[in-house]
Design a protein around this motif. Structure first.
Motif, PDB file in Angstrom:
ATOM      1  N   GLU A 282      27.760 145.527 -84.410  1.00 14.92           N
ATOM      2  CA  GLU A 282      28.809 145.189 -83.925  1.00 14.92           C
ATOM      3  C   GLU A 282      30.297 144.670 -84.831  1.00 14.92           C
ATOM      4  O   GLU A 282      31.174 145.316 -84.470  1.00 14.92           O
ATOM      5  CB  GLU A 282      28.760 144.049 -82.865  1.00 14.92           C
ATOM      6  CG  GLU A 282      27.822 144.530 -81.575  1.00 14.92           C
ATOM      7  CD  GLU A 282      27.572 143.199 -80.439  1.00 14.92           C
ATOM      8  OE1 GLU A 282      27.956 141.759 -81.041  1.00 14.92           O
ATOM      9  OE2 GLU A 282      26.970 143.354 -79.577  1.00 14.92           O
TER      10      GLU A 282
ATOM     11  N   LYS B 244      18.379 140.774 -82.747  1.00 13.58           N
ATOM     12  CA  LYS B 244      19.496 139.964 -82.282  1.00 13.58           C
ATOM     13  C   LYS B 244      20.471 140.306 -83.523  1.00 13.58           C
ATOM     14  O   LYS B 244      21.616 140.344 -83.247  1.00 13.58           O
ATOM     15  CB  LYS B 244      18.998 138.668 -81.895  1.00 13.58           C
ATOM     16  CG  LYS B 244      20.413 137.949 -81.620  1.00 13.58           C
ATOM     17  CD  LYS B 244      19.894 136.472 -81.229  1.00 13.58           C
ATOM     18  CE  LYS B 244      21.007 135.532 -80.891  1.00 13.58           C
ATOM     19  NZ  LYS B 244      20.582 134.092 -80.367  1.00 13.58           N
ATOM     20  N   THR B 245      19.922 139.804 -84.769  1.00 17.17           N
ATOM     21  CA  THR B 245      21.000 139.907 -85.703  1.00 17.17           C
ATOM     22  C   THR B 245      21.529 141.336 -86.139  1.00 17.17           C
ATOM     23  O   THR B 245      22.367 141.675 -86.406  1.00 17.17           O
ATOM     24  CB  THR B 245      20.480 139.203 -86.958  1.00 17.17           C
ATOM     25  OG1 THR B 245      18.986 139.820 -87.111  1.00 17.17           O
ATOM     26  CG2 THR B 245      20.131 137.714 -86.723  1.00 17.17           C
TER      27      THR B 245
ATOM     28  N   LYS C 136      24.192 142.287 -83.713  1.00 13.48           N
ATOM     29  CA  LYS C 136      25.338 141.482 -84.253  1.00 13.48           C
ATOM     30  C   LYS C 136      26.057 142.054 -85.444  1.00 13.48           C
ATOM     31  O   LYS C 136      27.202 142.278 -85.495  1.00 13.48           O
ATOM     32  CB  LYS C 136      25.103 140.028 -84.344  1.00 13.48           C
ATOM     33  CG  LYS C 136      26.479 139.278 -84.745  1.00 13.48           C
ATOM     34  CD  LYS C 136      27.353 139.321 -83.727  1.00 13.48           C
ATOM     35  CE  LYS C 136      28.621 138.463 -84.009  1.00 13.48           C
ATOM     36  NZ  LYS C 136      29.523 138.691 -83.029  1.00 13.48           N
TER      37      LYS C 136
ATOM     38  N   ASP D 140      33.594 136.540 -83.605  1.00 14.08           N
ATOM     39  CA  ASP D 140      33.770 137.345 -82.369  1.00 14.08           C
ATOM     40  C   ASP D 140      35.021 137.621 -82.362  1.00 14.08           C
ATOM     41  O   ASP D 140      35.854 137.468 -83.306  1.00 14.08           O
ATOM     42  CB  ASP D 140      33.325 136.805 -80.999  1.00 14.08           C
ATOM     43  CG  ASP D 140      34.118 135.403 -81.216  1.00 14.08           C
ATOM     44  OD1 ASP D 140      35.110 135.193 -81.235  1.00 14.08           O
ATOM     45  OD2 ASP D 140      33.223 134.376 -80.254  1.00 14.08           O
TER      46      ASP D 140
ATOM     47  N   LEU E 175      27.388 135.558 -88.306  1.00 15.83           N
ATOM     48  CA  LEU E 175      26.948 136.172 -87.007  1.00 15.83           C
ATOM     49  C   LEU E 175      27.356 135.434 -85.958  1.00 15.83           C
ATOM     50  O   LEU E 175      27.157 136.005 -84.781  1.00 15.83           O
ATOM     51  CB  LEU E 175      25.468 135.728 -86.950  1.00 15.83           C
ATOM     52  CG  LEU E 175      24.558 136.374 -88.402  1.00 15.83           C
ATOM     53  CD1 LEU E 175      22.896 135.999 -88.238  1.00 15.83           C
ATOM     54  CD2 LEU E 175      24.286 137.872 -88.221  1.00 15.83           C
TER      55      LEU E 175
END
Length: 230
Positions: A82, A75-76, A79, A43, A40
């Motif tokens: 993404e 939120k997770t 992520k 990036d 998590l």
């Protein structure tokens, strides 16, 4: 990109997982093992970093389904989506002894499932006293295309379930028809012999890990079967 490697054939799934690490290293990728919670934190910047000897990082983890996907919050989930959409961040996750139907699926993720050879279920169903010839025949056929350790794992798990049912205990994760099949097979066994057979499987497990016997796992199963299934 997120690839989930799973399946009841945990040996083949694990081998595929490790093979991917090896193959990517051979192609000059940097294979990085990370804990599920670190996934998590990945990036685009971290993914594109390279060392002098590698061109790109590929991340490997396990238990992401159990630890993250089944506990998604806003939120997770954002992520993970993404991560799935990313062309730069690649993650391979291994889920031990987990079928695709037990996965928390998120649109776009890749699932690589390894299902057991159907002959394994014939072997499991044939494991009861008075059925030695059929069991040994099924074992021989199956061993020609399936690793001995996987056969052993499946048989040990199956016999543990039969022993649990024989003792009148419950197995929450199994469906009613599965319990019924186990109960029917348990009727062929005397409780003492069933317990001794299961303990024999445990000894095979220990001996195979400590080189405590000159016999292969398959040969050890042959010997155990000849004693209890005749």
């Amino acid at each position: 990109m997120l690839t989930i490697i799973c399946g009841e054939d945990s040996v083949s799934a694990r081998n595929y997982f490790t093979d991917q690490q090896r193959l990517l290293k051979e192609k000059n990728f940097e294979a990085v093992n990370v804990d599920y919670h670190q996934v998590l934190e990945l990036d685009e910047t971290g993914a594109s970093e390279s060392s002098l000897f590698s061109t790109k990082r590929i991340y490997f983890t396990n238990s992401l389904n159990k630890k993250v996907l089944k506990k998604l919050n806003n939120k997770t989930e954002k992520k993970i989506k993404e991560l799935i959409a990313s062309k730069d961040v690649q993650v391979y996750d291994w889920e031990e002894e987990t079928s695709s139907r037990d996965l928390k699926s998120v649109k776009g993720m890749i699932i690589k499932e390894f299902k057991p050879n159907q002959n394994i279920f014939k072997l499991l169903d044939s494991c009861y006293p008075g059925n030695l010839k059929t069991f040994l025949n099924n074992l021989q056929i199956l061993s020609e295309s399936t690793e001995d350790i996987f056969i052993f794992i499946m048989l040990a798990r199956h016999m543990r379930n039969i022993l649990i049912v024989k003792n009148g205990e419950k197995i929450p994760k199994l469906m009613s028809w599965q319990i019924a099949k186990l109960s029917n097979q348990a009727k062929y066994w005397k409780e003492e012999n069933l317990t001794n057979f299961y303990e024999g499987l445990h000894r095979i497990d220990v001996n195979s890990k400590t080189n405590g016997t000159p016999f292969s796992v398959k040969k050890s199963l042959d010997i155990l079967a000849c004693y209890y299934l005749k």
